[in-house]
Design an enzyme around this catalytic site. Structure first.
Site, short mmCIF file in Angstrom:
data_model
loop_
_atom_site.label_atom_id
_atom_site.label_comp_id
_atom_site.label_asym_id
_atom_site.label_seq_id
_atom_site.Cartn_x
_atom_site.Cartn_y
_atom_site.Cartn_z
N GLU A 123 -10.18 -24.75 -18.34
CA GLU A 123 -10.63 -26.17 -18.14
C GLU A 123 -11.90 -26.37 -18.26
OE1 GLU A 123 -7.54 -28.15 -18.23
OE2 GLU A 123 -6.72 -26.00 -18.76
N SER B 166 43.29 -33.05 25.66
CA SER B 166 42.72 -32.94 27.35
C SER B 166 41.53 -32.57 27.85
CB SER B 166 43.62 -31.67 27.41
OG SER B 166 45.31 -32.37 27.90
#
Length: 645
Positions: free
Chosen positions: A113, A386
């Site tokens: 680059e 319950s």
């Protein structure tokens, strides 16, 4: 420094940079005609920069870049540090310092680059000139001529439109940036900012995706392949076209050899090195979706969506991966078993909590999290039946007026209930007469629970539920003791865990701690238990619940160690439960249907859920030592008339 002074200094820098000696060293094209074309391009760009400096006084204030924080992925881990998932928006990124990136990758990127990066002042007119020549010869844009610094400011501050004004803005900002940051810092930011394809931003997450390793450990061959991706990541990706990726890799290696940044031997070795690819990890599915979805929702509520998707948090959950794997396997196994017993379309949820910390150790929100994201462990409000009764009996014990041996009547009774009357009935439609509270709870008799609720006051029962963290709407109606309200498995597990810790409670949580990517603490959920229940009454309810497992409806949950627990079955068998605990782990399991339909005629918590609980707990407690519950005699019994905590 004034704005005009800054522009004047930058102008001088451009003029100084444009001397012939600089371009002679930088330029790759030699020869009279080509050099003339190159210098013409340089002159045009340089002149344009000088002429347009004044037009760019409103460009971003780069000095703020020192405080710039890139969007980072948030990572969620289990209690031991195992990665469960990464959360991110578009950018999957984990920021790492320059010294944590392989030297091979740094050189490969620079060769590909911007090989004059450490020489130029932010722009490379020679590179721009060469790009102009290549583009002119090709008749289209083939090279951009941007330096790494220019690419960085474009990615951070500018749009991606192809326009001369944007290109000039890049150059102006690049020169300014070089005044503010060191070359190493610019390269570090670039390598963490650049896009490498498949939603991977930055070297670290890209290396993890492409090669399943840290950027620090990339080889020369891998580094060259990654560097070759930058110009067109998805096009050159080895996941898309491995042969094309290898071609780009060879170009990068050849350039590194030409620059004498690698030897011929290193070049040859890299060409021969086999490339072992990893897998695309951006938006990868969670290891445990039920857990991480619940955690992310909690994080978003606390910190906001942007902070979670971009803030780079490190989240340590309370979940134990080994237990979670056991729990998920248990749920899948018993889903098939229950289906074979006629419980079609059944769903199962499981929550296991450490009662000493209220840390959630495992959470399963349904049979298959991939098919349904609805988390029944935290979101489904179902009737506990319950399994609600222990809240009534605890309230009675906490009043100081009742003990496990107190006699209650299991006989017909009718209560006024608004405009109607209410006559509670037992599951088997029988009555057994006078019996101790211990027996009434162990056998899960309905009538004694309602009678006791009336005796202690339904509002006091509701108060107990609120203390235990149950938030559903409740009315002090006669049927309340039979669990005609909506609760989540998480609420039930936390409530029973508070009993198991003798009344000491912290808020239940899936999150242990949260830091940012720098290690700064954002959230600390270290347990801060408070005594919210009477300890004698809590130990007493545990004692009675042990009888329910030894000789009552919960016999199917018995282990070779003390267990306290309770079954739950609702009218028409729509919801069946078992919530049980040992001193080190409390687990709630619910079975039902999403359409709230009947599971099967005769389906009960004792017959069908307690075996699931036993199966899970046997595996979960395999290497956990046996402990006894504390005796109620170790605590002071409350005096009658004493108010609840």
């Amino acid at each position: 420094m004034s704005s005009s002074q800054t522009f004047e200094e930058e102008s001088k820098l451009i003029q100084t940079s444009a001397n012939f000696e600089f371009w002679r060293k930088v330029g790759l094209i030699t020869g009279g005609t080509l050099l003339s074309i190159n210098m013409l391009a340089i002159s045009v760009v340089t002149g344009g920069l000088l002429g347009l400096f004044v037009s760019f006084r409103n460009l971003p204030q780069l000095r703020q870049i020192r405080n710039f924080v890139p969007a980072e992925t948030t990572y969620i881990y289990d209690i031991k540090g195992k990665l469960l998932v990464g959360l991110h928006g578009e950018a999957n990124r984990k920021f790492v310092s320059l010294d944590k990136i392989s030297p091979h990758l740094k050189r490969a990127v620079l060769a590909s680059e911007d090989n004059y990066f450490y020489s130029h002042p932010g722009i490379d007119p020679g590179g721009i000139g060469r790009a102009a020549l290549v583009n002119w010869s090709a008749g289209s844009v083939q090279e951009g001529g941007s330096t790494i610094t220019m690419q960085l400011v474009k990615n951070l501050f500018l749009s991606r439109e192809r326009a001369l004004s944007r290109k000039i803005a890049e150059a102006v900002l690049a020169i300014r940036l070089e005044h503010i940051l060191s070359k190493d810092k610019i390269l570090e930011m670039y390598l963490n900012q650049v896009y490498w394809g498949h939603n991977n931003y930055g070297a670290e997450t890209s290396a993890q995706s492409y090669f399943n390793k840290s950027a620090q450990n990339l080889t020369l061959a891998e580094s060259a392949m990654m560097a070759g991706l930058i110009q067109a990541p998805e096009k050159f990706s080895p996941f898309v076209d491995k042969n094309l990726a290898i071609q780009k890799q060879r170009q990068v290696l050849k350039r590194m050899l030409e620059l004498k940044w690698i030897t011929k031997q290193e070049y040859d070795d890299a060409l021969q090195q086999p490339i072992k690819l990893g897998r695309i990890k951006s938006f990868a599915a969670s290891v445990f979706p039920d857990v991480t979805n619940a955690v992310s929702q909690e994080l978003i509520q606390k910190f906001g969506r942007d902070a979670v998707l971009k803030g780079g948090m490190r989240v340590q959950t309370t979940v134990n991966s080994d237990l979670q794997t056991i729990a998920e396997g248990t749920i899948k196994k018993w889903h098939k078993t229950l289906k074979g017993q006629g419980l079609n379309n059944n769903q199962i949820a499981l929550v296991a909590i450490d009662p000493r910390t209220q840390f959630v150790k495992t959470l399963v929100g349904g049979v298959d999290a991939k098919k349904s994201e609805f988390n029944r462990a935290t979101q489904a409000l179902r009737q506990p039946g319950s399994a609600f009764k222990p809240f009534v009996y605890y309230t009675a014990f906490a009043s100081g007026k009742f003990t496990p041996n107190t006699t209650v009547l299991d006989s017909p009774v009718t209560y006024p209930d608004g405009d109607k009357s209410y006559s509670p009935r037992n599951y088997d439609n029988s009555f057994k007469g006078a019996m101790p509270i211990r027996t009434a709870l162990a056998l899960s008799r309905n009538v004694p629970a309602v009678r006791l609720g009336k005796a202690v006051g339904m509002n006091n029962v509701i108060k107990t539920c609120r203390i235990l963290g149950i938030t559903s709407p409740m009315e002090p109606v006669s049927s309340l003791p039979l669990g005609a309200i909506g609760v989540t498995p998480m609420e039930m597990a936390s409530a029973y865990a508070t009993f198991a810790n003798y009344g000491w409670r912290s808020s239940p949580t899936l999150i242990s701690r949260v830091t940012n990517s720098s290690g700064d603490l954002l959230l600390d959920n270290t347990p801060k238990p408070r005594l919210v229940l009477d300890s004698w009454a809590s130990a007493t309810i545990l004692d009675v619940l042990q009888s329910a497992v030894k000789e009552g409806t919960g016999r199917g949950a018995a282990l070779n160690r003390p267990v306290a627990g309770k079954t739950g079955t609702t009218t028409a068998e729509k919801d069946i439960w078992f919530i049980g605990t040992v001193p080190q782990l409390t687990t709630a399991i619910w079975v039902g249907r999403d359409d709230n339909g009947q599971l099967a005629d005769g389906a009960t918590g004792g017959g069908m859920v307690s075996p699931i609980w036993r199966d899970f707990m046997q595996k979960a407690l395999k290497n956990v030592p046996v402990e006894n519950f504390k005796s109620a005699s170790q605590f002071a019994r409350p005096k009658p008339g004493k108010k609840q905590k």
